[in-house]
Design a protein around this motif. Structure first.
Motif, PDB file in Angstrom:
ATOM      1  N   LEU A   1       0.831  -1.195   0.000  1.00  0.00           N
ATOM      2  CA  LEU A   1       0.000   0.000   0.000  1.00  0.00           C
ATOM      3  C   LEU A   1       0.867   1.246   0.000  1.00  0.00           C
ATOM      4  O   LEU A   1       1.935   1.285   0.617  1.00  0.00           O
ATOM      5  N   THR A   2       0.381   2.250  -0.680  1.00  0.00           N
ATOM      6  CA  THR A   2       1.024   3.556  -0.689  1.00  0.00           C
ATOM      7  C   THR A   2       0.085   4.547  -0.003  1.00  0.00           C
ATOM      8  O   THR A   2      -1.113   4.585  -0.290  1.00  0.00           O
ATOM      9  N   TYR A   3       0.639   5.353   0.911  1.00  0.00           N
ATOM     10  CA  TYR A   3      -0.184   6.255   1.715  1.00  0.00           C
ATOM     11  C   TYR A   3      -0.113   7.682   1.171  1.00  0.00           C
ATOM     12  O   TYR A   3       0.928   8.139   0.683  1.00  0.00           O
ATOM     13  N   TYR A   4      -1.249   8.368   1.275  1.00  0.00           N
ATOM     14  CA  TYR A   4      -1.359   9.778   0.930  1.00  0.00           C
ATOM     15  C   TYR A   4      -2.053  10.482   2.085  1.00  0.00           C
ATOM     16  O   TYR A   4      -3.012   9.960   2.664  1.00  0.00           O
ATOM     17  N   TYR A   5      -1.574  11.667   2.409  1.00  0.00           N
ATOM     18  CA  TYR A   5      -2.158  12.392   3.534  1.00  0.00           C
ATOM     19  C   TYR A   5      -2.154  13.887   3.225  1.00  0.00           C
ATOM     20  O   TYR A   5      -1.454  14.374   2.333  1.00  0.00           O
ATOM     21  N   MET A   6      -2.958  14.615   3.967  1.00  0.00           N
ATOM     22  CA  MET A   6      -2.967  16.070   3.868  1.00  0.00           C
ATOM     23  C   MET A   6      -3.526  16.646   5.153  1.00  0.00           C
ATOM     24  O   MET A   6      -4.317  15.997   5.857  1.00  0.00           O
ATOM     25  N   LEU A   7      -3.099  17.854   5.463  1.00  0.00           N
ATOM     26  CA  LEU A   7      -3.620  18.589   6.612  1.00  0.00           C
ATOM     27  C   LEU A   7      -4.314  19.819   6.064  1.00  0.00           C
ATOM     28  O   LEU A   7      -3.660  20.789   5.664  1.00  0.00           O
ATOM     29  N   GLU A   8      -5.648  19.757   6.010  1.00  0.00           N
ATOM     30  CA  GLU A   8      -6.412  20.896   5.505  1.00  0.00           C
ATOM     31  C   GLU A   8      -6.151  22.109   6.392  1.00  0.00           C
ATOM     32  O   GLU A   8      -6.269  22.040   7.605  1.00  0.00           O
ATOM     33  N   GLY A   9      -5.829  23.186   5.759  1.00  0.00           N
ATOM     34  CA  GLY A   9      -5.411  24.377   6.477  1.00  0.00           C
ATOM     35  C   GLY A   9      -3.935  24.642   6.271  1.00  0.00           C
ATOM     36  O   GLY A   9      -3.451  25.753   6.511  1.00  0.00           O
ATOM     37  N   ILE A  10      -3.207  23.599   5.809  1.00  0.00           N
ATOM     38  CA  ILE A  10      -1.780  23.718   5.494  1.00  0.00           C
ATOM     39  C   ILE A  10      -1.517  23.249   4.070  1.00  0.00           C
ATOM     40  O   ILE A  10      -0.958  23.978   3.254  1.00  0.00           O
ATOM     41  N   ASP A  11      -1.926  22.017   3.772  1.00  0.00           N
ATOM     42  CA  ASP A  11      -1.656  21.421   2.464  1.00  0.00           C
ATOM     43  C   ASP A  11      -2.780  21.745   1.482  1.00  0.00           C
ATOM     44  O   ASP A  11      -3.961  21.676   1.835  1.00  0.00           O
ATOM     45  N   GLN A  12      -2.383  22.043   0.259  1.00  0.00           N
ATOM     46  CA  GLN A  12      -3.358  22.315  -0.784  1.00  0.00           C
ATOM     47  C   GLN A  12      -3.790  21.044  -1.510  1.00  0.00           C
ATOM     48  O   GLN A  12      -4.843  20.999  -2.136  1.00  0.00           O
ATOM     49  N   ASP A  13      -2.953  19.996  -1.446  1.00  0.00           N
ATOM     50  CA  ASP A  13      -3.238  18.760  -2.157  1.00  0.00           C
ATOM     51  C   ASP A  13      -2.689  17.592  -1.349  1.00  0.00           C
ATOM     52  O   ASP A  13      -2.005  17.775  -0.337  1.00  0.00           O
ATOM     53  N   TRP A  14      -2.985  16.380  -1.805  1.00  0.00           N
ATOM     54  CA  TRP A  14      -2.516  15.181  -1.119  1.00  0.00           C
ATOM     55  C   TRP A  14      -0.994  15.110  -1.167  1.00  0.00           C
ATOM     56  O   TRP A  14      -0.393  15.377  -2.200  1.00  0.00           O
TER      57      TRP A  14
ATOM     58  N   ALA B   1       5.141  23.717  15.018  1.00  0.00           N
ATOM     59  CA  ALA B   1       4.906  25.169  15.023  1.00  0.00           C
ATOM     60  C   ALA B   1       3.704  25.572  14.178  1.00  0.00           C
ATOM     61  O   ALA B   1       3.766  26.513  13.378  1.00  0.00           O
ATOM     62  N   LEU B   2       2.597  24.860  14.335  1.00  0.00           N
ATOM     63  CA  LEU B   2       1.382  25.223  13.605  1.00  0.00           C
ATOM     64  C   LEU B   2       0.746  26.458  14.231  1.00  0.00           C
ATOM     65  O   LEU B   2       0.753  26.622  15.460  1.00  0.00           O
ATOM     66  N   ALA B   3       0.183  27.278  13.399  1.00  0.00           N
ATOM     67  CA  ALA B   3      -0.529  28.452  13.893  1.00  0.00           C
ATOM     68  C   ALA B   3      -1.857  28.018  14.503  1.00  0.00           C
ATOM     69  O   ALA B   3      -2.408  26.978  14.149  1.00  0.00           O
ATOM     70  N   PRO B   4      -2.379  28.785  15.443  1.00  0.00           N
ATOM     71  CA  PRO B   4      -3.698  28.445  16.003  1.00  0.00           C
ATOM     72  C   PRO B   4      -4.760  28.431  14.915  1.00  0.00           C
ATOM     73  O   PRO B   4      -4.689  29.173  13.933  1.00  0.00           O
ATOM     74  N   GLY B   5      -5.724  27.536  15.094  1.00  0.00           N
ATOM     75  CA  GLY B   5      -6.800  27.463  14.116  1.00  0.00           C
ATOM     76  C   GLY B   5      -7.364  26.068  13.989  1.00  0.00           C
ATOM     77  O   GLY B   5      -6.995  25.144  14.723  1.00  0.00           O
ATOM     78  N   HIS B   6      -8.280  25.901  13.052  1.00  0.00           N
ATOM     79  CA  HIS B   6      -8.935  24.628  12.787  1.00  0.00           C
ATOM     80  C   HIS B   6      -8.211  23.902  11.650  1.00  0.00           C
ATOM     81  O   HIS B   6      -7.920  24.488  10.604  1.00  0.00           O
ATOM     82  N   TYR B   7      -7.936  22.604  11.875  1.00  0.00           N
ATOM     83  CA  TYR B   7      -7.280  21.764  10.878  1.00  0.00           C
ATOM     84  C   TYR B   7      -8.035  20.437  10.773  1.00  0.00           C
ATOM     85  O   TYR B   7      -8.699  20.018  11.720  1.00  0.00           O
ATOM     86  N   THR B   8      -7.922  19.803   9.641  1.00  0.00           N
ATOM     87  CA  THR B   8      -8.465  18.456   9.451  1.00  0.00           C
ATOM     88  C   THR B   8      -7.387  17.606   8.807  1.00  0.00           C
ATOM     89  O   THR B   8      -6.949  17.897   7.682  1.00  0.00           O
ATOM     90  N   PHE B   9      -6.952  16.576   9.542  1.00  0.00           N
ATOM     91  CA  PHE B   9      -5.960  15.649   8.990  1.00  0.00           C
ATOM     92  C   PHE B   9      -6.699  14.542   8.247  1.00  0.00           C
ATOM     93  O   PHE B   9      -7.639  13.944   8.769  1.00  0.00           O
ATOM     94  N   LYS B  10      -6.285  14.302   6.998  1.00  0.00           N
ATOM     95  CA  LYS B  10      -6.896  13.261   6.172  1.00  0.00           C
ATOM     96  C   LYS B  10      -5.819  12.312   5.683  1.00  0.00           C
ATOM     97  O   LYS B  10      -4.699  12.741   5.348  1.00  0.00           O
ATOM     98  N   VAL B  11      -6.163  11.043   5.633  1.00  0.00           N
ATOM     99  CA  VAL B  11      -5.215  10.043   5.163  1.00  0.00           C
ATOM    100  C   VAL B  11      -5.969   8.948   4.427  1.00  0.00           C
ATOM    101  O   VAL B  11      -7.107   8.619   4.774  1.00  0.00           O
TER     102      VAL B  11
END
Length: 1004
Positions: free
Chosen positions: A712-725, A738-748
Motif C-alpha cells: 500500500l502507498t499512503y497519501y495524507y494532507m492537513l487541511e489548512g496547510i496542504d493544498q493537495d494530497w 509550530a502550527l498556527a492556532p486554528g482549525h485543521y483536518t488531517f486526512k489520510v
C-alpha cells in the motif's frame, strides 16, 4: 523495524518421489519491537489491532510497530507480571489474566483496574478465564471451585452458575456447545457433560465416551465444527500426551495414538486445540504444532526446519490465534510467528542441493519441461507432479546430456530443441519423449555451452554461446553441421536473445552491452553500451531482454535499462529511482503489462505507466527469489515460472495484485511532544482540542491489514496547510511543528498496486489561540479601550472643570481679597490727597494704612501664586512654607517656636485645593496666636499615618472661652476650610490656660 505483512503459501520440496508439505513462518521478535521473545497469547480487537500478552506484560501491534502502555497514575498500570490470557470483556475493555491476578484493561485510556479474586483456595491453582455465548465470564481455578463474574458487584462469586458438577472434581477447562446447549468440563478426574438438567461423567450414563476408564488427566478438550471430539490426555505411567479423535455419531475412535511421531512423546502437555476457518484442526504444545486436514485425513508436524530457513524455530507453542484475514499467529518461547493456510497460485519447487534449474519450456499447457544442471530434462504436469519417462540417450553421449543449457519448441514441427554440455544438441518428440536427433555440437560451436536459443519469424533458430558466437540454423535445413553458420562473433558471452518482428535480433552480453543484428544480413545495426553520457546504458553488464511494445525494450543490467528503438536512447532505472536492488538478472512481462524482475534482492514488479516498483518476499509466498536468476517462462494461462539455484518459482501474478479496495486507514497513535495520548479516547471526540503551547505533534496511522500492508502507498494532507494530497510512500508517521492556532483536518488514505483507494480517514484538530487572540479577550480589550477613551475624556473634562474652577477661585480671591484691598487703598489715597495740605497727621495715617493694605495685598498675591504652582504639591514644600511663615511672624513678636514634622509626612502629596486650604487654615491659626494669644511659646507638629494627617498647634497664651467667643471670620474660616478638607477641627482653650488646636485630615 521489519514491516511484516503476511500472505502465505505451501512449500513443495520435491524431486523424483520426494514431497513435503510445509508452511512458511514469519517471525516477530525483540528486533522488531517486542520487549521479550516469550509470547503467551494474542487477541485481535474489532479495529484490527493485535494485543499481545507476554512475559513483560502487554503490547499492541498495528502491523508496523509495537507499543507498550504507560500511564501517569502508577495505580492504573498493568502489574509488572507476565500476561497469560487476553479475552474480550466488552465496552472496549480486555480481561487480563496474570497467573492468579485478574484485571480489566480499558483500551480507550490505557488504564488497568484490578478485580479481586477469591481467597482461601488451597492446592495447585491453575487459573483460566472462559466466556460463554451469553457473555458470562467464568473463572476456573484448577480446584473443585468455579466462579462467575458478578457485573453488578464487580467480583467473582459461586452464585448463578448455569451448570453443576461433582463436588470434589477439579476443573481446568470449560467448553460450551452452543447448538446442543451443553457445557463440558474437564480436568484430572476426566470429563463432565452438563446437558440442561442432566449431568454425565465417568461411570454414569450410557454414552460410550464416559465408559473409557483411562480417559482421565485431560489437558484439553475441543469440539470441532463437524462435532468430533478432540481430547488431549495422559495415560498412567506415560510421559507423552495422547490425542483422541472421537466421532460421537458413529461411536468411532478415529485415533488414539501418539500419531506416529507427529506429536512428540517426549514433552509435556498439549496447550491448545483449535479449528481454523478452512476446517483444519491444529494441536499446539511443547515441541508440537500439528495440523489435521479433514479432506485427506492427514496430520502434518510443522515444527520442522524449512528448506530456506522459514520454519517454526521454537521449542513450544503456547497459543494459536486466527485473525480476521485468516492469518495464524503463534505465541511461542521464541517470538511471535505468523503463517496461514496457503495461498493458491504461488508454489515453490525446491530441488536438491547444488541442482540448478537452467531451462524451461511449456508443452501445450499440459507439461512443463525443466532443464537442470545434473539430471538433464525433467517433466512435470500442470500440478507439478513429476512424469517419470526419461529420454534414452546414446550411452556414449550420456555424459554430454546431464547439463541442460536451453530448451526451445520449434513452431513448425513442435519438436523440442535442447542444448547441453559443450552445445550438444538433441531434438525430441514432446509426445513420445523419443529422440529425433542427437549429436555432439558441430565444430562451429567450439565446445562452448549454449544457454540461449530463439526462433525468428522466418523459422531460423539462433544460438548464443558463452564464447560470444551468434550461430544460425537455417529453417528447412537438415541437422548436419553445414546447416549451422556463425553470423557474428562478440567479445563476451551472450546472455540473452530476442527476435523482434522487424527481422532483428537483440542480444545482451556479459560485458559489452546490447547489440541489434539484422537477421538476414547478419550485420550489426546498433550497439548500446555504457559511455557515461545521458541516454546510454548504465552498465555494459547485461543479462536479459524482453520487448514491451513496438519500440520499447527492457534490459536486465546493473539496474533496469529501458531502450527506445526509434530514438536509440536509454532510460536507466536504478535503486535511486526506486528499484529494490542494484542488479537485475531476469525480466518478464505478464498479460496485464506488468513487468516482473528478479534482482539481487528478490522478486519485484514494475508498472511502466505509473513508474512504480513493488517488491515481494516470503510474506507474499515468495521464497529466495534472488536465487531464481537462470531462466524464465510465461505460460499461456499467465503463470510466471522462474528458475535458478535449487528452486523453481511458479507465480500467478494476479494473486499478488489484489483488486479489492484496501480497508480504511486507522489512526493508531497521537503523540504530543514526547507523550502518546490514548488514541481511542481521542477518536471518540468530535475534534481534538489543543492548547496554544501544543503546536507540535505527530500522527501515526496504518491500514490494519496484515495481508496488504507492504503493498500500500499512503497519501495524507492537513487541511489548512496542504493544498493537495502529500505522497507518503509507505511511511506511517507524519510530524507537524509550530502550527498556527486554528482549525485543521488531517486526512489520510492509501492505494494498492492497482490504484484503488481506500476510504478517507479524517481527524479534526483545533489549536486554541493565545488568550490575547480569543474572542472574549478582544471584546474585553475593546471594552477597556472604550473605557480608557471615556476615562481620558472624563479626565480631560475634569481637568477643564478643575481649571475653570481654579480660574473662578482665583478670580474670586482676586475679587474678594485684592479687589476690596485695592478699593480701600483707592479710598485712602483719595482721602490723603484731600488732606495732604490741610492735615498732615491724618494724611500720614492714611498713607500708613495704604502701606499696610499694599503689604497685605502682596501677601495674598504670593499665597495665590504659591498655591497654584504644581511644584509645591509635596508636603516637604508645604511644611517648609508653613515653617517659614510661622518663624517670620512669631519671632518678630518674641515668641519661641517648636516646629516638628515626622519623616513619613514627606511622602504625602496633596492637591492644589487641599494644599491651599491647609496652609490658609494654618496661617489663620498662627495669625490669631500672634495677635491675641499673648504667649511666649508655641508648639507646632505635623504627624500622621497612611490614613490621615494631623496638624497640632499649641500655645501657652492667655487662652479664651470658646463658648463665649464670637465666631467671627477667623474661627469660622478655619472650620470652613477644615470641612473642605473633609477633616475634623478640634479647639481646646480656657482663660489663662493657652490654646490647643488639632486638625485631622483623612487621606485617600
Amino acid at each position: 523495524m521489519q514491516k511484516v505483512i503476511t500472505a502465505f503459501f505451501s512449500l513443495l520440496v520435491s524431486y523424483g518421489c520426494m514431497a513435503q508439505y510445509a508452511l512458511v513462518f514469519s517471525r516477530l521478535s525483540m528486533s522488531e519491537g517486542l520487549t521479550t521473545n516469550k509470547i503467551n497469547c494474542v487477541w485481535q480487537d474489532g479495529k484490527g489491532f493485535l494485543w499481545i500478552g507476554h512475559e513483560n506484560g502487554l503490547q499492541r501491534f498495528d502491523g508496523r510497530k509495537f507499543i507498550h502502555f504507560k500511564t501517569a497514575n502508577p495505580s492504573q498500570l498493568i502489574p509488572a507480571s507476565p500476561v497469560d490470557q487476553i479475552l474480550d470483556a466488552g465496552n472496549n475493555q480486555l480481561w487480563i489474566r496474570q497467573g492468579t491476578m485478574i484485571g480489566l484493561f480499558d483500551r480507550n485510556n490505557f488504564t488497568y483496574r484490578k478485580i479481586a479474586t477469591p481467597e482461601g483456595l488451597t492446592g495447585k491453582l491453575r487459573y483460566q478465564l472462559y466466556i460463554d455465548s451469553e457473555k458470562n465470564t467464568f473463572l476456573l481455578t484448577g480446584t473443585p471451585h468455579i466462579f462467575s463474574f458478578d457485573h453488578q458487584h464487580q467480583k467473582f462469586t459461586v452464585a448463578s452458575l448455569p451448570f453443576t458438577k461433582p463436588a470434589n472434581w477439579p476443573v481446568t477447562q470449560l467448553l460450551e456447545d452452543k447448538e446442543k446447549k451443553q457445557y463440558w468440563l474437564s480436568g484430572d478426574s476426566g470429563l463432565i457433560r452438563y446437558d440442561r438438567q442432566q449431568m454425565i461423567y465417568r461411570g454414569t450414563g450410557k454414552d460410550p465416551l464416559f465408559s473409557i476408564p483411562y480417559l482421565q488427566q485431560i489437558s484439553y478438550f475441543f469440539i470441532s465444527a463437524d462435532k468430533h471430539y478432540w481430547i488431549a490426555y495422559r495415560r498412567p505411567n506415560e510421559a507423552g500426551s495422547r490425542l483422541m479423535h472421537y466421532d460421537p455419531t458413529w461411536n468411532l475412535m478415529i485415533t488414539d495414538t501418539l500419531l506416529n511421531n507427529h506429536i512428540s512423546n517426549k514433552t509435556g502437555n498439549i496447550s491448545q486445540i483449535v479449528q481454523t476457518a478452512n476446517g483444519d484442526t491444529w494441536i499446539a504444545g511443547n515441541g508440537n504444532l500439528v495440523s489435521y486436514t479433514p479432506k485427506n485425513k492427514l496430520f502434518y508436524q510443522h515444527m520442522l526446519t524449512s528448506p530456506y530457513g522459514y520454519g517454526l524455530d521454537c521449542k513450544a507453542v503456547y497459543h494459536l490465534y486466527e485473525d480476521r484475514e485468516k492469518n495464524y499467529w503463534l505465541s511461542t518461547d521464541n517470538g511471535l510467528f505468523m503463517t496461514g493456510p496457503g495461498k493458491s497460485g504461488i508454489s515453490n519447487l525446491v530441488f536438491p542441493s547444488n541442482t540448478l534449474v537452467t531451462a524451461l519450456q511449456a508443452i501445450n499447457n499440459n507439461e512443463i519441461w525443466i532443464g537442470t544442471s545434473d539430471k538433464s530434462i525433467t517433466y512435470f504436469d500442470s500440478n507439478y507432479r513429476q512424469i517419470i519417462k526419461p529420454i534414452q540417450y546414446k550411452n556414449d553421449l550420456k555424459h554430454l546430456y546431464r547439463y541442460t543449457g536451453s530448451l526451445l519448441q520449434q513452431r513448425a514441427t513442435g519438436h523440442i530443441w535442447a542444448t547441453f554440455t559443450q552445445s550438444a544438441i538433441a531434438i525430441i518428440d514432446p509426445l513420445s519423449k523419443n529422440l529425433i536427433y542427437q549429436s555432439p555440437a558441430p565444430a562451429i560451436f567450439k565446445n562452448e555451452n549454449t544457454h540461449h536459443t530463439v526462433e525468428d519469424p522466418l523459422g531460423n533458430i539462433w544460438f548464443g554461446t558463452d564464447g560470444g558466437q551468434l550461430i544460425r540454423w537455417k529453417a528447412g535445413s537438415n541437422y548436419q553441421a553445414e546447416a549451422f553458420t556463425t553470423v557474428q562473433y562478440f567479445p563476451s558471452a551472450i546472455t540473452g536473445l530476442l527476435a523482434d518482428n522487424r527481422q532483428q535480433l537483440w542480444l545482451t552480453t556479459d560485458h559489452h552491452g546490447v547489440y541489434i543484428v539484422h537477421a538476414q544480413s547478419g550485420k550489426i545495426i546498433h550497439h548500446f553500451q555504457h559511455t557515461g553520457e545521458t541516454g546510454s546504458l548504465g552498465s555494459n553488464r547485461t543479462a536479459d531482454i524482453i520487448q514491451y511494445n513496438d519500440s520499447i525494450f527492457l534490459v536486465a543490467s546493473d539496474g533496469l535499462a529501458i531502450i527506445n528503438s526509434n530514438t536509440k536512447t536509454v532510460l536507466n532505472k536504478n535503486s535511486y529511482a526506486g528499484l529494490p536492488g542494484t542488479r537485475v538478472y531476469q525480466v518478464s512481462i505478464d498479460k496485464k503489462g506488468i513487468i516482473w524482475l528478479i534482482t539481487n534482492n528478490g522478486l519485484c514488479s514494475y508498472q511502466f505507466n505509473k513508474n512504480q516498483f513493488t517488491s515481494y518476499n516470503q510474506h507474499d509466498g515468495i521464497v529466495n527469489a534472488d536465487e531464481a536468476i537462470n531462466t524464465r517462462l510465461v505460460l499461456n494461462n499467465g503463470t510466471l515460472l522462474l528458475g535458478g539455484s535449487n528452486i523453481l518459482l511458479s507465480i500467478n501474478p494476479e494473486v499478488l495484485k489484489p483488486v479489492i479496495a484496501p480497508p480504511a486507514v486507522t489512526i493508531t497513535d497521537f503523540r504530543l511532544s514526547d507523550k502518546f495520548l490514548p488514541v481511542d479516547s481521542l477518536l471518540q471526540l468530535k475534534r481534538i482540542n489543543l492548547q496554544n503551547s501544543e503546536q507540535s505533534f505527530s500522527i501515526y496511522f496504518s491500514t490494519l491489514s496484515f495481508l496488504q500492508q507492504d503493498k500500500l502507498t499512503y497519501y495524507y494532507m492537513l487541511e489548512g496547510i496542504d493544498q493537495d494530497w502529500q505522497y507518503g510512500d509507505r511511511n506511517v508517521q507524519v510530524n507537524y511543528t509550530a502550527l498556527a492556532p486554528g482549525h485543521y483536518t488531517f486526512k489520510v488514505r492509501c492505494e494498492n498496486l492497482q490504484g484503488i483507494s481506500s476510504p478517507v480517514t479524517s481527524l479534526a484538530i483545533y489549536i486554541k489561540p493565545p488568550f490575547y487572540k480569543t474572542g472574549w479577550f478582544l471584546v474585553l480589550l475593546l471594552a477597556l479601550i472604550i473605557t480608557g477613551i471615556y476615562s481620558v475624556y472624563r479626565l480631560r473634562i475634569k481637568r477643564l472643570l478643575a481649571l475653570e474652577k481654579l480660574r473662578t477661585r482665583v478670580a474670586r480671591d482676586l475679587h474678594d481679597d485684592m479687589g476690596s484691598t485695592l478699593t480701600t487703598i483707592n479710598i485712602l489715597s483719595a482721602m490723603a490727597g484731600k488732606k495732604i495740605n490741610t492735615d498732615t497727621q491724618q494724611t500720614s495715617e492714611y498713607i500708613q494704612k495704604i502701606s499696610e493694605n499694599s503689604q497685605q495685598m502682596m501677601e495674598v498675591m504670593d499665597d495665590i501664586v504659591w498655591t497654584i504652582k504644581p511644584d509645591n504639591d509635596s508636603m516637604q514644600k508645604i511644611t517648609g512654607r508653613m515653617r517659614e511663615f510661622a518663624t517670620s511672624l512669631l519671632e518678630a513678636k518674641g515668641i519661641e517656636l517648636d516646629f516638628t514634622v515626622e519623616d513619613m509626612i514627606k511622602n504625602i502629596r496633596l492637591d492644589m485645593e487641599a494644599r491651599r486650604d491647609l496652609f490658609l487654615l494654618f496661617k489663620e491659626a498662627v495669625n490669631n496666636i500672634a495677635k491675641y494669644a499673648d504667649c511666649t511659646h508655641v508648639q507646632i507638629s505635623i504627624t500622621g499615618s497612611s490614613k490621615q494627617l494631623i496638624l497640632s498647634i499649641k500655645d501657652n497664651g492667655i487662652g479664651f472661652s470658646p463658648a463665649d467667643t464670637d465666631t467671627g471670620n477667623g474661627l469660622g474660616n478655619m472650620r470652613k476650610r477644615a470641612d473642605a478638607l473633609k477633616g475634623t477641627l478640634q479647639i481646646e482653650s480656657a482663660p489663662l490656660q493657652g490654646t490647643y488646636i488639632r486638625l485631622y485630615i483623612p487621606l485617600e
